[in-house]
Design a protein around this motif. Structure first.
Motif, PDB file in Angstrom:
ATOM      1  N   ASN A  12     -11.823 -38.628  17.576  1.00  0.00           N
ATOM      2  CA  ASN A  12     -12.896 -38.216  17.090  1.00  0.00           C
ATOM      3  C   ASN A  12     -13.011 -36.647  17.214  1.00  0.00           C
ATOM      4  N   MET A  13     -12.478 -36.151  18.316  1.00  0.00           N
ATOM      5  CA  MET A  13     -12.181 -34.734  18.392  1.00  0.00           C
ATOM      6  C   MET A  13     -11.152 -33.995  17.501  1.00  0.00           C
ATOM      7  N   ALA A  14     -10.106 -34.509  17.340  1.00  0.00           N
ATOM      8  CA  ALA A  14      -8.962 -34.219  16.349  1.00  0.00           C
ATOM      9  C   ALA A  14      -9.835 -34.303  14.964  1.00  0.00           C
ATOM     10  N   ARG A  15     -10.385 -35.232  14.491  1.00  0.00           N
ATOM     11  CA  ARG A  15     -11.142 -35.080  13.138  1.00  0.00           C
ATOM     12  C   ARG A  15     -12.163 -34.147  12.870  1.00  0.00           C
ATOM     13  N   SER A  16     -12.794 -33.632  13.802  1.00  0.00           N
ATOM     14  CA  SER A  16     -13.791 -32.576  13.732  1.00  0.00           C
ATOM     15  C   SER A  16     -13.186 -31.242  13.667  1.00  0.00           C
ATOM     16  N   GLN A  17     -11.803 -31.173  14.261  1.00  0.00           N
ATOM     17  CA  GLN A  17     -11.054 -30.012  14.256  1.00  0.00           C
ATOM     18  C   GLN A  17      -9.993 -30.036  12.929  1.00  0.00           C
ATOM     19  N   GLY A  18     -10.557 -30.952  12.034  1.00  0.00           N
ATOM     20  CA  GLY A  18      -9.591 -30.774  10.502  1.00  0.00           C
ATOM     21  C   GLY A  18      -8.655 -32.081  10.384  1.00  0.00           C
ATOM     22  N   MET A  19      -8.468 -33.053  11.577  1.00  0.00           N
ATOM     23  CA  MET A  19      -7.399 -33.808  11.249  1.00  0.00           C
ATOM     24  C   MET A  19      -7.878 -34.910   9.975  1.00  0.00           C
ATOM     25  N   THR A  20      -7.077 -35.145   9.263  1.00  0.00           N
ATOM     26  CA  THR A  20      -7.257 -36.170   8.184  1.00  0.00           C
ATOM     27  C   THR A  20      -6.355 -37.421   8.585  1.00  0.00           C
TER      28      THR A  20
END
Length: 573
Positions: A535-543
Motif C-alpha cells: 500500500n505504501m509503494a502504491r501511494s508512492q507511484g508503484m503500478t
C-alpha cells in the motif's frame, strides 16, 4: 592464405575500375553494415550476375545457373522445403555421396556445416543469386508434396529396420542397432523438421517425452506447449540416440542425466540448442532449450515497459551502488530484462562481470562466468572472486541462499551495483524472502535500492484481432465494477495461419517496480506486513502487476484470460 577482397576481385574481372572502387568504398562508409557488392549494385556500377561471379571467385565455388539446371526429384527429397527456405539454399545434385547446394551467401560456411550434420552427406557449396535461389525453391518445390511433420511420421510408420527388436527387453537394448537406425534418412528428416520449425516459430523449448504406449513431441511457443503428431513409440530410442549424436553425448549411457548443446546457423543467425536428457521410467526424456539471439532483443525500449515504468527503471539502473532485484517465476523474462539493462550500461568506462547458470547469451564487453556446482563453483564462490577483479557492476544469476545473499550485500556496501533475481510472486515479497534467508533488516535497508516483479502475457495476433463483448462473468474476474469495465473495448484473436490458430503471437511484459524509499525502509526495519508495504509503494507511484495487465487489456494488446492467469488481485486497503 589471406582471402582476396570482393572489391579487388570486381576490379580484376574488369567490372570496376580502381577509381570506381574508391567511390564505392566512400559510399559504403555512409551505409554501415551494407556489403560492398550491394553498394556497387545500388550505384549502378555492377549487375547481380557480376556480383555472383565475383563471390564464386572469392570463395572458390562454381557458379550455377538455376534457371537452366534440371534437379532430380531424389535430390529435392533430401532437403525439405522448410530447410531450403530457412537457409536460402537450393539442392542441385548428388554424386558419390556429395550433395551440391546453390547458396546466395557463400560466406555462410556455418550453414554448410549444419547441412552436413542434418543430412548426413558431404555438402559442397555453389553460388547463385538470392533471387534465383528463391525462384528455384518456388518452382521446384511447387511440384513436390509439401513436407510436413505428419508426412514424415507416415514414412516412419513404414520404417522397418528390425526396429521392433530395439524395444527394451529386461532393460537391455541393442546400442549398435539404435545408432544405425538413428542415422537413417527418415529419423534425420524428422528431427531436422522439428528443430527448424521450432526455430521458425520462435519456440523456447522442444520436449521429447517417452510414455508407456507413445512418444510425444511438444513445443513451447509464447509460453504455451503445443503437441505435434507423435512418432511411433518403438522409434523413441533411435530419435534420442540421434539427438545425443548431434549434441556429442554418450549414447551408451542411459541411466544418468546428461547435458549438451547443438549449435546451428539458421538463416545466417547463430542458434544454440541446450540439450538436457533425463532418464525416466519408460526411457529418456529430452528437452532442448532454443536460444536464438534474433528473437530476444536485448533493448530496454523493446521489452514492453510503458514510458513511466521505463523512465523509473532507467533511473534505478544508473545508481552508483546497491542491489537491484528482479523477481518472478521461471520463464517470466527476468534474464532478458537484466541483460537489456546491462546492455544499456555496457560502455568502455564500465567493468561489468556476470555469474550465471547457465550463460544464455554472450554479450561483447561483459565478463561472463558460468557456474558449475559439481566442482564447487557456486554463485557464492564466484562472487568472492569477482570482487577481486575490480568490477563496477555485477550480475548474480540468482540469490538462492544466505551465503550468496551475504556476499551480494557486502558487494553493495563496498560500492558496487549488484543485479540479481529471486523467485517471488511480487515486489514486496522479495523483502521478506531476503529476511527469511537470514539477512538482517538493517542490511536489507542499507543495500536494496529497488525490486521489480514481472510476468509475461501473450499478445493478441494483429492479423486476426477481433472486438467482442465479454460476459459479466468474464468481466467479474477482473474484479472491477461492471459499469467501469463496460466503458472499454475488449479484443481476442480468432485464430489464423500466422498465429497457428491460437489467436496469440508474441509476448509482452507486465512490470511492477517498488523503489525502496525512506518510508519503506522504516517499514522493513519495523517488520511491517507485505500488504502495508504494498500500500505504501502504491501511494508512492508503484503500478501493480494487475494494474499493468488491465492497461494492456484496455489498449487491446492482450486478453482478460491472460492477465487473470498471470496476476492476482491485491487486497488494497
Amino acid at each position: 592464405m589471406a582471402q582476396r577482397k570482393l572489391g579487388q576481385i570486381l576490379v580484376d574481372l574488369g567490372y570496376l575500375t580502381e577509381d570506381q572502387l574508391w567511390d564505392v568504398l566512400e559510399e559504403q562508409k555512409q551505409v554501415p553494415g551494407e556489403v560492398i557488392g550491394q553498394v556497387a549494385k545500388g550505384m549502378g556500377l555492377v549487375t547481380e550476375e557480376q556480383i555472383t561471379e565475383a563471390l564464386a571467385e572469392q570463395w572458390g565455388m562454381p557458379v550455377i545457373n538455376l534457371e537452366e539446371t534440371n534437379i532430380p526429384p531424389r535430390v529435392l527429397e533430401l532437403v525439405p522445403q522448410t530447410m531450403a527456405d530457412i537457409y536460402k539454399i537450393m539442392p542441385v545434385s548428388l554424386k558419390d555421396d556429395v550433395l551440391t547446394v546453390a547458396m546466395s551467401d557463400p560466406q555462410n560456411v556455418a550453414a554448410l556445416d549444419d547441412l552436413r550434420n542434418f543430412l548426413g552427406y558431404d555438402v559442397r557449396g555453389a553460388v547463385s543469386s538470392l533471387a534465383d535461389v528463391e525462384a528455384a525453391i518456388a518452382r521446384f518445390y511447387a511440384t513436390q508434396d509439401e513436407d510436413s511433420i505428419e508426412g514424415v511420421i507416415d514414412a516412419l510408420e513404414g520404417l522397418d529396420y528390425g526396429t521392433k527388436s530395439l524395444v527394451e527387453r529386461q532393460g537391455a537394448i541393442d546400442i549398435g542397432g539404435a545408432e544405425e537406425l538413428s542415422e537413417t534418412q527418415p529419423i534425420r528428416k524428422l528431427l531436422n523438421m522439428v528443430m527448424l520449425l521450432a526455430v521458425k516459430d520462435q519456440a523456447s523449448d522442444i520436449h521429447f517425452e517417452p510414455f508407456e504406449d507413445e512418444f510425444k513431441i511438444r513445443v513451447r511457443a509464447d509460453g504455451v506447449l503445443y503437441e505435434m503428431v507423435p512418432p511411433p513409440r518403438h522409434l523413441a530410442n533411435a530419435i534420442v540416440t540421434r539427438i545425443k549424436v548431434m549434441a556429442e553425448l554418450d549414447i551408451a549411457e542411459r541411466r544418468l542425466p546428461q547435458d549438451g548443446r547443438i549449435e546451428l546457423n539458421v538463416g545466417g543467425n547463430a542458434v544454440d540448442l541446450r540439450v538436457s536428457i533425463l532418464p525416466t521410467m519408460f526411457g529418456e526424456s529430452v528437452v532442448m532449450r532454443v536460444l536464438d539471439r534474433t528473437v530476444v532483443q536485448l533493448d530496454l525500449n523493446k521489452i514492453g515497459m510503458d514510458p513511466n515504468t521505463l523512465s523509473r527503471f532507467r533511473k534505478i539502473i544508473h545508481r552508483p551502488n546497491g542491489i537491484i532485484l528482479v523477481t518472478g517465476p521461471t520463464g517470466s523474462g527476468k534474464t532478458t530484462t537484466l541483460y537489456s539493462a546491462l546492455n544499456e550500461l555496457n560502455d568502455i568506462e564500465t567493468k561489468i562481470i556476470t555469474t550465471e547458470d547457465p550463460i544464455e547469451y554472450d554479450i561483447d564487453g561483459l565478463i561472463q562466468v558460468p557456474v558449475n556446482p559439481d566442482i564447487d563453483v557456486t554463485f557464492a564462490t564466484v562472487l568472492r572472486s569477482i570482487l577481486r577483479h575490480d568490477p563496477d557492476k555485477i550480475l548474480v544469476g540468482e540469490i538462492r541462499d544466505y551465503e550468496t545473499a551475504e556476499i551480494a550485500v557486502q558487494s553493495a556496501l563496498t560500492g558496487h551495483l549488484v543485479f540479481s533475481t529471486l523467485h517471488t510472486n511480487d515486489a514486496p515479497t522479495a523483502i521478506t524472502r531476503m529476511r527469511d534467508m537470514g539477512v538482517p533488516p538493517f542490511l536489507i535497508t542499507a543495500t536494496v535500492e529497488a525490486v521489480q516483479a514481472q510476468r509475461l502475457v501473450r499478445r493478441i495476433c494483429v492479423e486476426c484481432r477481433t472486438e467482442f463483448e465479454p460476459s459479466d462473468e468474464l468481466l467479474m474476474e477482473l474484479q472491477l465494477p461492471l459499469e467501469t469495465a463496460r466503458q472499454y473495448s475488449f479484443y481476442y484473436g480468432k485464430g489464423c495461419p500466422r498465429c497457428n490458430n491460437s489467436g496469440y503471437k508474441g509476448r509482452t511484459g507486465l512490470y511492477e517496480i517498488m523503489d525502496i524509499t525512506d518510508d519503506i525502509r522504516d517499514m522493513v526495519t519495523s517488520d511491517a506486513s507485505i500488504d502495508d508495504m504494498r500500500n505504501m509503494a502504491r501511494s508512492q507511484g508503484m503500478t501493480t502487476l494487475r494494474e499493468a495487465g488491465l492497461k494492456l487489456i484496455f489498449d487491446g494488446h492482450t486478453t482478460i484470460d491472460e492477465v487473470v492467469r498471470e496476476t492476482v488481485m491485491e487486497d488494497i486497503e
